[in-house]
Design a protein around this motif. Sequence first.
Motif, short mmCIF file in Angstrom:
data_model
loop_
_atom_site.label_atom_id
_atom_site.label_comp_id
_atom_site.label_asym_id
_atom_site.label_seq_id
_atom_site.Cartn_x
_atom_site.Cartn_y
_atom_site.Cartn_z
N ALA A 107 0.80 -1.23 0.00
CA ALA A 107 0.00 0.00 0.00
C ALA A 107 0.83 1.27 0.00
CB ALA A 107 -0.93 -0.02 1.22
N ASN A 108 2.11 1.20 0.38
CA ASN A 108 2.87 2.46 0.53
C ASN A 108 3.96 2.62 -0.51
OD1 ASN A 108 4.34 0.34 1.85
ND2 ASN A 108 5.47 1.84 3.07
N LEU A 109 3.79 1.98 -1.68
CA LEU A 109 4.76 2.11 -2.76
C LEU A 109 4.07 2.60 -4.02
CD1 LEU A 109 7.77 1.59 -3.46
CD2 LEU A 109 7.08 -0.66 -4.28
N THR A 110 4.67 3.62 -4.68
CA THR A 110 4.11 4.21 -5.88
C THR A 110 5.22 4.46 -6.89
OG1 THR A 110 2.52 5.39 -4.47
CG2 THR A 110 2.66 6.09 -6.77
N LEU A 158 2.33 4.64 8.51
CA LEU A 158 1.22 5.08 9.35
C LEU A 158 0.28 6.00 8.59
CD1 LEU A 158 2.95 5.66 12.82
CD2 LEU A 158 1.85 3.60 11.93
N ASP A 159 0.84 6.90 7.77
CA ASP A 159 -0.02 7.77 6.96
C ASP A 159 -0.90 6.94 6.03
OD1 ASP A 159 1.15 9.92 8.18
OD2 ASP A 159 2.44 10.48 6.48
N LEU A 178 0.25 -7.70 6.06
CA LEU A 178 1.57 -8.23 5.71
C LEU A 178 2.54 -7.07 5.91
CD1 LEU A 178 0.93 -10.25 2.42
CD2 LEU A 178 1.67 -11.18 4.60
N SER A 179 3.32 -7.14 6.98
CA SER A 179 4.18 -6.01 7.36
C SER A 179 5.65 -6.35 7.18
CB SER A 179 3.91 -5.62 8.82
OG SER A 179 4.94 -4.77 9.28
N HIS A 180 6.28 -5.69 6.19
CA HIS A 180 7.73 -5.81 6.06
C HIS A 180 8.35 -4.53 6.64
CE1 HIS A 180 11.08 -8.14 4.34
NE2 HIS A 180 11.68 -6.96 4.34
N LEU A 181 8.02 -4.27 7.90
CA LEU A 181 8.45 -3.05 8.58
C LEU A 181 9.38 -3.32 9.75
CD1 LEU A 181 5.00 -1.20 8.77
CD2 LEU A 181 6.78 -0.90 7.03
N GLY A 182 9.22 -4.44 10.42
CA GLY A 182 10.01 -4.74 11.60
C GLY A 182 9.16 -4.78 12.85
N ILE A 183 9.70 -5.43 13.86
CA ILE A 183 8.94 -5.73 15.08
C ILE A 183 8.44 -4.48 15.81
CG2 ILE A 183 11.07 -5.97 16.44
CD1 ILE A 183 9.64 -8.11 18.10
N ASN A 184 9.26 -3.43 15.88
CA ASN A 184 8.84 -2.23 16.61
C ASN A 184 7.66 -1.55 15.94
OD1 ASN A 184 10.86 -2.61 18.52
ND2 ASN A 184 12.34 -1.36 17.40
N ASP A 185 7.70 -1.45 14.61
CA ASP A 185 6.58 -0.85 13.87
C ASP A 185 5.32 -1.70 14.00
OD1 ASP A 185 9.14 0.14 12.65
OD2 ASP A 185 7.74 1.35 11.50
N ASP A 186 5.48 -3.02 13.97
CA ASP A 186 4.32 -3.90 14.12
C ASP A 186 3.62 -3.67 15.46
OD1 ASP A 186 5.09 -4.92 11.71
OD2 ASP A 186 5.78 -6.84 12.47
N GLU A 187 4.42 -3.57 16.51
CA GLU A 187 3.84 -3.35 17.84
C GLU A 187 3.17 -1.98 17.92
OE1 GLU A 187 7.14 -4.06 20.43
OE2 GLU A 187 6.91 -6.25 20.37
N ARG A 191 -0.83 -1.25 18.60
CA ARG A 191 -1.32 -0.39 19.69
C ARG A 191 -2.17 0.76 19.17
NH1 ARG A 191 3.90 -1.60 22.03
NH2 ARG A 191 4.81 0.13 20.85
N LYS A 192 -1.85 1.27 17.99
CA LYS A 192 -2.49 2.48 17.49
C LYS A 192 -3.82 2.21 16.80
CE LYS A 192 -1.80 6.54 14.59
NZ LYS A 192 -0.91 7.36 13.76
N TYR A 193 -3.94 1.09 16.09
CA TYR A 193 -5.11 0.86 15.25
C TYR A 193 -5.97 -0.28 15.77
CZ TYR A 193 -2.58 3.73 11.87
OH TYR A 193 -1.92 4.76 11.25
N ARG A 194 -7.27 -0.02 15.83
CA ARG A 194 -8.24 -1.07 16.13
C ARG A 194 -8.68 -1.69 14.80
NH1 ARG A 194 -6.55 0.29 20.26
NH2 ARG A 194 -5.41 -1.56 19.67
N GLY A 195 -8.99 -2.97 14.84
CA GLY A 195 -9.57 -3.59 13.67
C GLY A 195 -8.61 -4.36 12.80
#
Length: 465
Positions: A107-110, A158-159, A178-187, A191-195
């Motif tokens: 979703a974050n690549l253009t 996040l944006d 599917l998160s290729h961001l790393g463990i800290n970003d996943d956590e 915490r930030k998003y419900r759903g």
Amino acid sequence: MMKEKLFLYYTSDLHSHFENWPQIIGYFNQQKKKHERKGEDYWLLDNGDHVDRFHPIAEGLMGKGNVELMNQAGYHIANLGNNEGITLSEENLHQLYNQAEFDVACANLTYMNGSQPEWLRPYQIMTSKQGTKIGIIGLTAPFKTFYKQLGWDVQSPLDVMDEVLPEVREQADIVVLLSHLGINDDEEIARKYRGIDVIIGGHTHHLFQNGEFVEGTLLTAAGKHGTHLGEVILEWDDHQAKVTNKQAYAISTENMKKDEQANLDVQRKREEAVRYLRTPVTSLKETMNIAWFKESRLMQLLTDELRDWTSSDIAMLNAGVLLDHLFEGEITYEDVHRICPHPMNPCKVELKGDEVMEVIRVAHTKKLTEIRLKGFGFRGEIIGKMIFSGIEIVGKQGEDGTYYVREARIDGEPIDFDRVYTFATADTFTFGRLIPEVAYAKKKTYYMPELLRDLLAEALQNRIY
């Protein structure tokens, strides 16, 4: 039917370690047969960094061999990792999934320089036999500087989630990231998003044997190199319209039975790739040996080429980037790739003279040269001796084996501590804290898509005789 079980199987950060591929495919095929017999829904996913150009298949076929192997395995959806995203040229990435028989979600690549590739979608919606909809969103690590140089824009995860997640929630019963961001970003995302029901993690090569819950979101990860694969089991209650149970496991592939067809597919793909790599580079009248803890002619040639190619005052490379000797006779690009397989780019930074001196001192310490480095693009064993070009270093060997630097000269003149010098090295040293002066340099220039081995090939062609 009020309740149904849904099964997700995934790989992440395979990095072209195809020695584990036949076991992975053997397990997938076994599970597929079981679910098809029971009439259960399942999907195969990849979370990025399936490609790694250290391997001949990825190098010779520029990632398309990886895609073909995934087609043969029956994958349904893949995300992009940074090894797909920033180690291939602009054109090669644009065409990478043209023949994919699976969908891509990122979703974050253009693409910045024209029409978007047809395969690139921010998310995919999958529907079970019972009509349950699963939304799969992909996110990749935002190496913005690197992507920009290659003609792509990578946005803040996040944006993008602020915009995409509500859209997916409207269409799907279950949401998987599917998160290729790393463990800290996943956590942080959990915490930030419900759903978000499940986050399949990668990039930092972490492993959750039985999953971890953060604010009700199930986090799962399967390490690296295919030593483990991931399995997610979801129970959907249609009457309550919610997930009533979710489990995740990282399963070791070590003792799994190999799928013989997959083994054969890898062998054939390697043979095909190697044919592309057998382009002649030069011919050697004698063997050129390498050494990790002393100077060698081959390593000096590469460092000199780096300095000239980047038009820098000084160049520095670690001897550990060359993994094997080059033997007398014809040298092909396959040989160059064999001895320098790393997806490492040339880089130039600006340093003041006093910073250059500090880099030189650090470069001569055992604390640095004996590091067994893994990651940052380095695919070797050990950093090894630092080799310099464009500078004369004066010092002496201490009784403890440490080389003590007294001074450094350029064109016979001592380094001016207040002057700014251009300093070429591998991009590896701009990450982390291996050499802080290089990592924190305010001005950095990365050269892409060229890799160190491209410079090695040029040095062999132009500097031998």
